[in-house]
Design an enzyme around this catalytic site. Sequence first.
Site, mmCIF file in Angstrom:
data_model
loop_
_atom_site.group_PDB
_atom_site.id
_atom_site.type_symbol
_atom_site.label_atom_id
_atom_site.label_comp_id
_atom_site.label_asym_id
_atom_site.label_seq_id
_atom_site.Cartn_x
_atom_site.Cartn_y
_atom_site.Cartn_z
ATOM 1 N N GLN A 1 46.309 41.554 29.952
ATOM 2 C CA GLN A 1 46.235 40.196 30.500
ATOM 3 C C GLN A 1 46.639 39.168 29.442
ATOM 4 O O GLN A 1 46.137 39.181 28.318
ATOM 5 C CB GLN A 1 44.812 39.922 31.009
ATOM 6 N N LYS B 1 42.120 41.757 40.204
ATOM 7 C CA LYS B 1 43.069 42.878 40.126
ATOM 8 C C LYS B 1 42.330 44.209 40.282
ATOM 9 O O LYS B 1 42.772 45.103 41.003
ATOM 10 C CB LYS B 1 43.825 42.844 38.790
ATOM 11 N N ASP C 1 53.816 45.269 34.638
ATOM 12 C CA ASP C 1 54.086 43.830 34.589
ATOM 13 C C ASP C 1 55.585 43.560 34.435
ATOM 14 O O ASP C 1 56.038 42.428 34.664
ATOM 15 C CB ASP C 1 53.391 43.221 33.357
HETATM 16 N N1 GUN Z 1 48.589 36.031 32.953
HETATM 17 C C1 GUN Z 1 48.954 35.256 34.006
HETATM 18 N N2 GUN Z 1 49.731 35.966 34.859
HETATM 19 C C2 GUN Z 1 49.855 37.188 34.339
HETATM 20 C C3 GUN Z 1 50.531 38.365 34.769
HETATM 21 O O1 GUN Z 1 51.201 38.417 35.809
HETATM 22 N N3 GUN Z 1 50.407 39.439 33.957
HETATM 23 C C4 GUN Z 1 49.685 39.410 32.802
HETATM 24 N N4 GUN Z 1 49.646 40.514 32.064
HETATM 25 N N5 GUN Z 1 49.055 38.344 32.370
HETATM 26 C C5 GUN Z 1 49.141 37.245 33.142
#
Ligand code: GUN
Length: 297
Positions: free
Chosen positions: A98, A54, A121
Amino acid sequence: MTADVIDGKAFAGALRGRIATLAADFTAQTGRKAGLAVVLVGEDPASQVYVRSKGKSTVEAGMASFEHRLPADTAEADLIALVNALNADPAVDGILVQLPLPGHLDEQTVIATINPDKDVDGFHVTNAGRLAVGQPGFVPCTPLGCLMLLKDRLGSLSGLDAVVIGRSNIVGKPMAQLLLAESCTVTIAHSRTKNLPDVVRRADIVVAAVGRPEMVKADWIKPGATVIDVGINRVAAADPGKTRLVGDVDYAGAAGVAGAITPVPGGVGPMTIAVLLRNTLVAAFRNSGIALADDAI
Ligand code: GUN
C-alpha cells in the site's frame, strides 16, 4: 443534454460476481484459493480503510487474503525481506504494498523487489514496459477499470480523441498507454499544459486524474463526450462541520453537456478493487500454468 450516468458501482458488482465464479473454478482445479498479500506500513488512516476494504473484498470473492501490518518505523531491509518471502510463497499469487510509504522508505526500491508476475498493482517497471510495448502483464487497477467502463459505454474506441488530465505513474501514464493501444489519438495534459480548456474541448473521451476538486468545467466539455472522473476529493459541505466527496470534474455542470459521465462516488472508485481482484485471479491462473482466455474476465 443530460448525460447518461456511468454506474461504476453496478459494473464493479457484476465484475466481482464473475470473478467469484472463476475463483471457485480455480479452487476446484488446483485445490487451493487464489491468494492476495497486502502490506501496510504505518498507520495512515486512509490507507487503513483501503487495506481493510481490499482484504474484505478478497475474502468475499472466495480468495485468500494475507494482511501484513508493519510499524511506521520499519527498516527498508525488513520490508524488502517480507516482500521476498511473499515472492517465494506459493500460496501468494498477488502482492500489493500500500502506498504511500513512510518517507524513509524508497517506494521504487520496494516496488522493484516485487516479482513482476505477482505485481497485481502493475507498478513494477517491467509491467510498465510490458504495457508500453503491448506484451501481456499487469496493468494498474484504476486505469484498467476506466478502460472497462469506456469500452462498455462506447464499444470500439478506435480513432477517438482522448485527453488524459494528469501524468502520474499510477493513473495518467498507464491510462494514456491503454487508450493508445485502443487506437485513440491521445493527449496527456498536466499542470504545465497551455490552454487546458481548449485541449479538453477537442476530446471525445476525457479522463480527469489530477486530484483538484471540480477543476474541469462544463464549458471545457465537447457536447456528447464521455467523461471519466478519477478524482476523489473531500471538501467542506454546505452543512457546517460536514464534508462531501467530489471529483475532478464539476459534475452538475458537465452532466448538462457530456454524453455520459461517471459520478463521484459510485463511478471509478468501486472499479479499482474489482480490478485488483481480477488481476490477482489472472496471476493465480498464470502462475499455476492454467490457460485463461484473454476475455475470461
Ligand atoms: N494507494 C492508493 N491507491 C493505491 C493503489 O492502487 N495501490 C497501492 N499499492 N497503493 C495505493
